[in-house]
Design a protein around this motif. Structure first.
Motif, PDB file in Angstrom:
ATOM      1  N   ILE A  82      46.850  30.554  29.661  1.00  0.00           N
ATOM      2  CA  ILE A  82      45.977  31.700  29.943  1.00  0.00           C
ATOM      3  C   ILE A  82      45.015  31.445  31.105  1.00  0.00           C
ATOM      4  O   ILE A  82      44.322  32.349  31.529  1.00  0.00           O
ATOM      5  CB  ILE A  82      45.201  32.163  28.672  1.00  0.00           C
ATOM      6  N   ASN A  83      45.007  30.203  31.623  1.00  0.00           N
ATOM      7  CA  ASN A  83      44.095  29.946  32.740  1.00  0.00           C
ATOM      8  C   ASN A  83      44.801  29.813  34.089  1.00  0.00           C
ATOM      9  O   ASN A  83      44.164  29.875  35.127  1.00  0.00           O
ATOM     10  CB  ASN A  83      43.262  28.684  32.481  1.00  0.00           C
ATOM     11  N   ILE A 100      47.419  39.420  30.073  1.00  0.00           N
ATOM     12  CA  ILE A 100      46.547  38.269  30.377  1.00  0.00           C
ATOM     13  C   ILE A 100      45.910  38.465  31.752  1.00  0.00           C
ATOM     14  O   ILE A 100      44.709  38.267  31.951  1.00  0.00           O
ATOM     15  CB  ILE A 100      47.348  36.938  30.309  1.00  0.00           C
ATOM     16  N   ASN A 101      46.748  38.913  32.688  1.00  0.00           N
ATOM     17  CA  ASN A 101      46.282  39.143  34.042  1.00  0.00           C
ATOM     18  C   ASN A 101      45.152  40.191  34.080  1.00  0.00           C
ATOM     19  O   ASN A 101      44.107  39.979  34.706  1.00  0.00           O
ATOM     20  CB  ASN A 101      47.495  39.622  34.864  1.00  0.00           C
ATOM     21  N   PHE A 103      43.222  41.181  31.509  1.00  0.00           N
ATOM     22  CA  PHE A 103      42.041  40.709  30.772  1.00  0.00           C
ATOM     23  C   PHE A 103      41.181  39.857  31.697  1.00  0.00           C
ATOM     24  O   PHE A 103      39.964  39.988  31.729  1.00  0.00           O
ATOM     25  CB  PHE A 103      42.423  39.863  29.545  1.00  0.00           C
ATOM     26  N   LYS A 104      41.852  38.978  32.438  1.00  0.00           N
ATOM     27  CA  LYS A 104      41.089  38.073  33.318  1.00  0.00           C
ATOM     28  C   LYS A 104      40.353  38.873  34.394  1.00  0.00           C
ATOM     29  O   LYS A 104      39.178  38.649  34.657  1.00  0.00           O
ATOM     30  CB  LYS A 104      42.021  37.035  33.928  1.00  0.00           C
ATOM     31  N   HIS A 105      41.077  39.846  34.981  1.00  0.00           N
ATOM     32  CA  HIS A 105      40.437  40.649  36.031  1.00  0.00           C
ATOM     33  C   HIS A 105      39.322  41.522  35.486  1.00  0.00           C
ATOM     34  O   HIS A 105      38.387  41.841  36.196  1.00  0.00           O
ATOM     35  CB  HIS A 105      41.475  41.503  36.763  1.00  0.00           C
ATOM     36  N   SER A 106      39.441  41.926  34.224  1.00  0.00           N
ATOM     37  CA  SER A 106      38.395  42.790  33.642  1.00  0.00           C
ATOM     38  C   SER A 106      37.294  41.967  32.992  1.00  0.00           C
ATOM     39  O   SER A 106      36.467  42.511  32.274  1.00  0.00           O
ATOM     40  CB  SER A 106      38.986  43.738  32.603  1.00  0.00           C
ATOM     41  N   LYS A 107      37.357  40.661  33.205  1.00  0.00           N
ATOM     42  CA  LYS A 107      36.298  39.750  32.733  1.00  0.00           C
ATOM     43  C   LYS A 107      36.178  39.681  31.200  1.00  0.00           C
ATOM     44  O   LYS A 107      35.109  39.483  30.650  1.00  0.00           O
ATOM     45  CB  LYS A 107      34.923  40.133  33.317  1.00  0.00           C
ATOM     46  N   GLU A 109      36.754  37.550  27.987  1.00  0.00           N
ATOM     47  CA  GLU A 109      36.947  36.121  27.723  1.00  0.00           C
ATOM     48  C   GLU A 109      38.151  35.963  26.793  1.00  0.00           C
ATOM     49  O   GLU A 109      38.218  36.634  25.754  1.00  0.00           O
ATOM     50  CB  GLU A 109      35.695  35.576  27.043  1.00  0.00           C
ATOM     51  N   ILE A 110      39.122  35.111  27.171  1.00  0.00           N
ATOM     52  CA  ILE A 110      40.280  34.964  26.280  1.00  0.00           C
ATOM     53  C   ILE A 110      40.495  33.524  25.835  1.00  0.00           C
ATOM     54  O   ILE A 110      40.262  32.579  26.584  1.00  0.00           O
ATOM     55  CB  ILE A 110      41.581  35.558  26.884  1.00  0.00           C
ATOM     56  N   CYS A 145      39.544  36.598  20.044  1.00  0.00           N
ATOM     57  CA  CYS A 145      38.449  36.467  21.000  1.00  0.00           C
ATOM     58  C   CYS A 145      37.204  37.247  20.574  1.00  0.00           C
ATOM     59  O   CYS A 145      36.230  37.306  21.334  1.00  0.00           O
ATOM     60  CB  CYS A 145      38.904  36.910  22.386  1.00  0.00           C
TER      61      CYS A 145
END
Ligand code: GLA
Length: 389
Positions: A82-83, A100-101, A103-107, A109-110, A145
């Motif tokens: 996930i990182n 996953i992509n 979630f990361k862009h929308s900040k 935390e996963i 999360c």
């Protein structure tokens, strides 16, 4: 045939794979649309119901930054970091990567989790197995999360992941209903404001899914083409979406608009009116009117929007002639897959028997029929609940 109980399968398989019981289970349903087809990406109205066929995931937290998941249906296990940066590929795991992509862009935390997944939504049949998969995965992330679960926001994220990563330019209907479905209700959704209004399915009537046994072919390009045609007409009128164009305006401009684009727009504008009429007819318990609107919707999708198929036309014609049927129409994007019918509960057995016979005689194909119940949207359960029962 639909396999029985993915819930039991995921619980059993989790124990076999990981040697203990999972902490949680999530369930996200597929959908069938009563009326309001190809209106969602025009900021219009839709009226689907979540069905009692769903994707289930049994899962537990892990400390490593990855998702380990086994799909029983695809007999495949994957480990997704996930990182790290993800690269595009093919298959069901693209939905996980896309999420996953985003979630990361929308900040968001996963954290990592391990799970087992299975479903009984027929794949490629127009019943939104992909939205069910996306919502189930998102609900699992949300649980691990500890996010506040905002169903419309999550539906939007799932739609974005599908648009941006998987490359399907779908609207918001499938994700919204998989997130927000309600038992015993259809949901009137305003696809612009995302306001939802539950409308109870009257007593004495059942929704029957009619699987033609055909699967849609290269539907994505035809879908995107329809979308572009609709957007072109909205742009012609200087509006954001066809939702803002009235039938009167369209009629007035008939000679100035490309004839194909005119028919596409006529479908969308009239279909929006039908959805609102249908919600009213349902509230009044006027099932004959609901049936009429469903039939009008099918004809418009066949002739103006041109997304039906021979098998869909045939099965809906057979359904309309069968005992106890108020109305029948194609459902979902079209070009194959499933239609649906609204049938008097007392006549279900006779309806099913007659339809199977008539469709087989007319098409040489075997139909599969599912009598379904409106169900709840994406939900999470403590696994203990089921392990003890
Ligand atoms: C597919 C899309 C939806 C919707 C329907 C047609 O199911 O995913 O967004 O556009 O087609 O109504």
């Amino acid at each position: 045939m639909v396999p029985s109980s993915p819930r039991e399968s995921v619980l059993k398989c989790f124990d076999e794979k990981y040697g203990n019981a999972p902490e949680y289970l999530v369930r996200a349903p597929g959908r069938v649309n009563l009326i309001g087809e190809h209106t969602d990406y025009n900021d219009g109205y839709v009226m689907p119901l979540a069905i009692d066929y769903a994707v289930w995931i049994a899962f537990s937290h892990i400390t490593e930054p990855e998702v380990r998941i086994h799909s029983i249906d695809f007999d495949q296990s994957i480990v997704m970091p996930i990182n790290n940066a993800l690269t595009k590929g093919e298959g069901w795991s693209e939905y996980l990567k896309g999420l996953i992509n985003i979630f990361k862009h929308s900040k968001f935390e996963i954290f990592g989790w391990k799970g087992v997944m299975a479903g009984n939504v027929p794949i490629g049949a127009g019943l939104s197995s992909s939205a069910a998969l996306s919502l189930a995965l998102t609900r699992a992330f949300g649980t691990v999360c500890n996010w506040d679960w905002n169903p419309s926001q999550m539906a939007r994220i799932c739609q974005l992941a599908e648009n941006q990563w998987v490359g399907v330019n779908c609207g918001i209907m499938d994700q919204m209903i998989s997130a927000l479905g309600q038992e015993e209700n259809v949901l009137l959704i305003d696809c612009r404001s995302l306001k939802t209004t539950p409308v109870p399915l009257p007593e004495g009537v059942r929704v029957v899914i009619l699987d033609t046994g055909t699967r849609r072919g290269l539907v994505d390009s035809a879908y995107n083409e329809r979308r572009n045609q609709c957007e072109a007409v909205a742009t012609y009128f200087g509006e954001k979406a066809l939702r803002d164009v009235s039938y009167k305006q369209l009629e007035k401009a008939k000679t100035k608009i490309d004839p194909i684009q005119f028919r596409r727009a006529r479908h969308v504008i009239k279909e929006n009116e039908r959805v609102l009429d249908c919600a009213e007819a349902l509230r009044l318990g006027n099932l004959d009117r609901v049936g009429e609107l469903m039939i009008a919707s099918h004809i418009s999708l066949r002739d103006d929007f041109e997304v039906s198929s021979e098998a869909l036309d045939l099965i809906t014609e057979c359904a309309r002639k069968a005992q106890g049927c108020y109305g029948a129409r194609m459902t979902g994007a079209g070009f194959g897959g499933c239609a649906m019918a609204l049938v008097n509960t007392k006549s279900i057995d006779a309806f099913v028997e007659q339809l199977l016979k008539d469709y087989a005689e007319a098409s040489g194909r075997e139909a599969h029929l599912y009598v379904c119940n409106p169900s709840d949207g994406a939900s999470v359960f403590s696994a203990e609940e089921f392990l003890l029962s």
